[in-house]
Design a protein around this motif. Structure first.
Motif, mmCIF file in Angstrom:
data_model
loop_
_atom_site.group_PDB
_atom_site.id
_atom_site.type_symbol
_atom_site.label_atom_id
_atom_site.label_comp_id
_atom_site.label_asym_id
_atom_site.label_seq_id
_atom_site.Cartn_x
_atom_site.Cartn_y
_atom_site.Cartn_z
ATOM 1 N N ALA A 1 -7.639 1.739 -6.772
ATOM 2 C CA ALA A 1 -6.537 2.018 -7.700
ATOM 3 C C ALA A 1 -6.683 1.141 -8.932
ATOM 4 N N GLY A 2 -6.350 1.671 -10.061
ATOM 5 C CA GLY A 2 -6.449 0.895 -11.296
ATOM 6 C C GLY A 2 -7.828 0.895 -11.906
ATOM 7 N N GLY A 3 -8.708 1.774 -11.407
ATOM 8 C CA GLY A 3 -10.001 1.932 -12.037
ATOM 9 C C GLY A 3 -11.142 1.132 -11.424
ATOM 10 N N CYS B 1 -5.238 1.822 17.001
ATOM 11 C CA CYS B 1 -4.424 1.338 15.892
ATOM 12 C C CYS B 1 -5.106 1.687 14.567
ATOM 13 N N GLY B 2 -4.315 2.082 13.584
ATOM 14 C CA GLY B 2 -4.851 2.357 12.255
ATOM 15 C C GLY B 2 -5.200 3.805 11.995
ATOM 16 N N PHE B 3 -4.998 4.671 12.960
ATOM 17 C CA PHE B 3 -5.282 6.086 12.760
ATOM 18 C C PHE B 3 -4.093 6.833 12.173
ATOM 19 N N GLY B 4 -2.969 6.152 12.010
ATOM 20 C CA GLY B 4 -1.803 6.765 11.379
ATOM 21 C C GLY B 4 -0.948 7.611 12.293
ATOM 22 N N LYS B 5 -1.000 7.350 13.589
ATOM 23 C CA LYS B 5 -0.212 8.147 14.536
ATOM 24 C C LYS B 5 1.271 8.127 14.203
ATOM 25 N N SER B 6 1.820 6.938 14.009
ATOM 26 C CA SER B 6 3.260 6.809 13.756
ATOM 27 C C SER B 6 3.646 7.456 12.430
ATOM 28 N N MET C 1 0.831 -1.177 0.000
ATOM 29 C CA MET C 1 0.000 0.000 0.000
ATOM 30 C C MET C 1 0.879 1.244 0.000
ATOM 31 N N SER C 2 0.409 2.300 -0.599
ATOM 32 C CA SER C 2 1.145 3.551 -0.719
ATOM 33 C C SER C 2 1.378 4.197 0.650
ATOM 34 N N ARG C 3 2.461 4.974 0.757
ATOM 35 C CA ARG C 3 2.773 5.680 2.002
ATOM 36 C C ARG C 3 2.401 7.159 1.871
ATOM 37 N N THR C 4 1.333 7.464 1.155
ATOM 38 C CA THR C 4 0.871 8.833 1.032
ATOM 39 C C THR C 4 0.329 9.274 2.390
ATOM 40 N N ILE C 5 0.847 10.382 2.889
ATOM 41 C CA ILE C 5 0.441 10.887 4.196
ATOM 42 C C ILE C 5 -0.339 12.182 4.008
ATOM 43 N N ILE C 6 -1.519 12.222 4.573
ATOM 44 C CA ILE C 6 -2.334 13.432 4.561
ATOM 45 C C ILE C 6 -2.198 14.074 5.937
ATOM 46 N N ILE C 7 -1.748 15.318 5.949
ATOM 47 C CA ILE C 7 -1.661 16.054 7.214
ATOM 48 C C ILE C 7 -2.786 17.088 7.202
ATOM 49 N N LYS C 8 -3.760 16.859 8.050
ATOM 50 C CA LYS C 8 -4.902 17.759 8.139
ATOM 51 C C LYS C 8 -4.411 19.158 8.535
ATOM 52 N N PRO C 9 -4.976 20.209 7.973
ATOM 53 C CA PRO C 9 -4.560 21.567 8.342
ATOM 54 C C PRO C 9 -4.669 21.827 9.849
ATOM 55 N N SER C 10 -5.704 21.318 10.488
ATOM 56 C CA SER C 10 -5.856 21.538 11.928
ATOM 57 C C SER C 10 -4.748 20.835 12.713
ATOM 58 N N VAL C 11 -4.322 19.663 12.249
ATOM 59 C CA VAL C 11 -3.228 18.944 12.901
ATOM 60 C C VAL C 11 -1.913 19.687 12.674
ATOM 61 N N ARG C 12 -1.690 20.162 11.469
ATOM 62 C CA ARG C 12 -0.485 20.944 11.152
ATOM 63 C C ARG C 12 -0.417 22.185 12.050
ATOM 64 N N GLY D 1 -14.614 7.905 8.265
ATOM 65 C CA GLY D 1 -13.423 8.748 8.245
ATOM 66 C C GLY D 1 -12.188 8.100 8.848
ATOM 67 N N TYR D 2 -12.302 6.834 9.226
ATOM 68 C CA TYR D 2 -11.180 6.093 9.800
ATOM 69 C C TYR D 2 -10.062 6.035 8.759
ATOM 70 N N PRO D 3 -8.888 6.628 9.046
ATOM 71 C CA PRO D 3 -7.843 6.757 8.028
ATOM 72 C C PRO D 3 -7.428 5.442 7.362
ATOM 73 N N LEU D 4 -7.277 4.372 8.123
ATOM 74 C CA LEU D 4 -6.891 3.103 7.519
ATOM 75 C C LEU D 4 -7.981 2.597 6.580
ATOM 76 N N GLY D 5 -9.236 2.765 6.959
ATOM 77 C CA GLY D 5 -10.347 2.357 6.096
ATOM 78 C C GLY D 5 -10.357 3.128 4.792
ATOM 79 N N VAL D 6 -10.089 4.432 4.863
ATOM 80 C CA VAL D 6 -10.037 5.258 3.649
ATOM 81 C C VAL D 6 -8.858 4.825 2.784
ATOM 82 N N ALA D 7 -7.705 4.564 3.407
ATOM 83 C CA ALA D 7 -6.513 4.145 2.656
ATOM 84 C C ALA D 7 -6.733 2.797 1.976
ATOM 85 N N ILE D 8 -7.368 1.877 2.654
ATOM 86 C CA ILE D 8 -7.654 0.566 2.052
ATOM 87 C C ILE D 8 -8.632 0.722 0.890
#
Length: 178
Positions: free
Chosen positions: A172-174, A31-36, A1-12, A159-166
């Motif tokens: 991907a690929g249409g 687990c799965g919220f992308g803390k690390s 899976m891709s390592r694309t990281i979204i940093i929310k403006p409020s978190v930034r 809105g669970y980040p891991l669920g969105v990423a999966i």
């Protein structure tokens, strides 16, 4: 899976405030919220000493070659001596920053830092993806997505980040969202 990281403006914004005036940034989410991954992306320009609580090799740094101490799995730190040593280090090293990642709420032994205004807590709600985050993730991964699909993705994943990423990985690929 891709390592694309979204940093929310409020978190930034919270991160920048922490770096300017804070001492401790505490991520509290399951687990799965992308803390690390999120902490790693935010701290990319810093000299970071990374530790994992509860492991045999866990030991607070003694050298001067770090500006930020990142402690992952803080919920595993059960030894009162280790807890006190971390608190002492936070108190003594006002020139350093501390990023603590946990699957649980901030423990009582850290609350004094929050009461003093030195600790910022980002919980699971702060890390959940919203419509703009989903759109940004799909755009960065070059996956076309309609507004109707975004609504469906948010409904299915809450809105669970891991669920969105999966979901993005599966689309991907249409492949269509169903």
């Amino acid at each position: 899976m891709s390592r694309t990281i979204i940093i929310k403006p409020s978190v930034r914004q919270q991160y920048e405030k922490f770096m300017a005036r804070g001492r401790v940034l505490f991520f509290s989410a399951p687990c799965g919220f992308g803390k690390s991954s999120l902490a790693e992306a935010l701290l990319a320009e810093e000299r970071v000493c990374t530790l994992t609580a509860g492991t045999p090799e866990y030991a607070l740094p003694e050298g001067e070659d770090w500006s930020v101490l990142l402690v992952d799995d803080l919920q595993q730190m059960q030894d009162e001596t280790e807890q006190q040593a971390l608190c002492d280090l936070i108190r003594e090293r006002g020139d350093r920053r501390f990023v603590l990642l946990s699957r649980g709420a901030p423990p009582g032994w850290l609350m004094a830092f929050q009461y003093a205004g030195l600790m910022t807590v980002l919980n699971a709600d702060a890390l959940l993806f919203d419509r703009e985050d989903v759109r940004a993730l799909f755009r960065l991964q070059e996956i076309p997505v309609s507004e109707t699909e975004i609504s469906g993705i948010l409904k299915e994943t809450s809105g669970y980040p891991l669920g969105v990423a999966i979901t993005a990985h599966n689309m991907a690929g249409g492949r269509a969202f169903d």
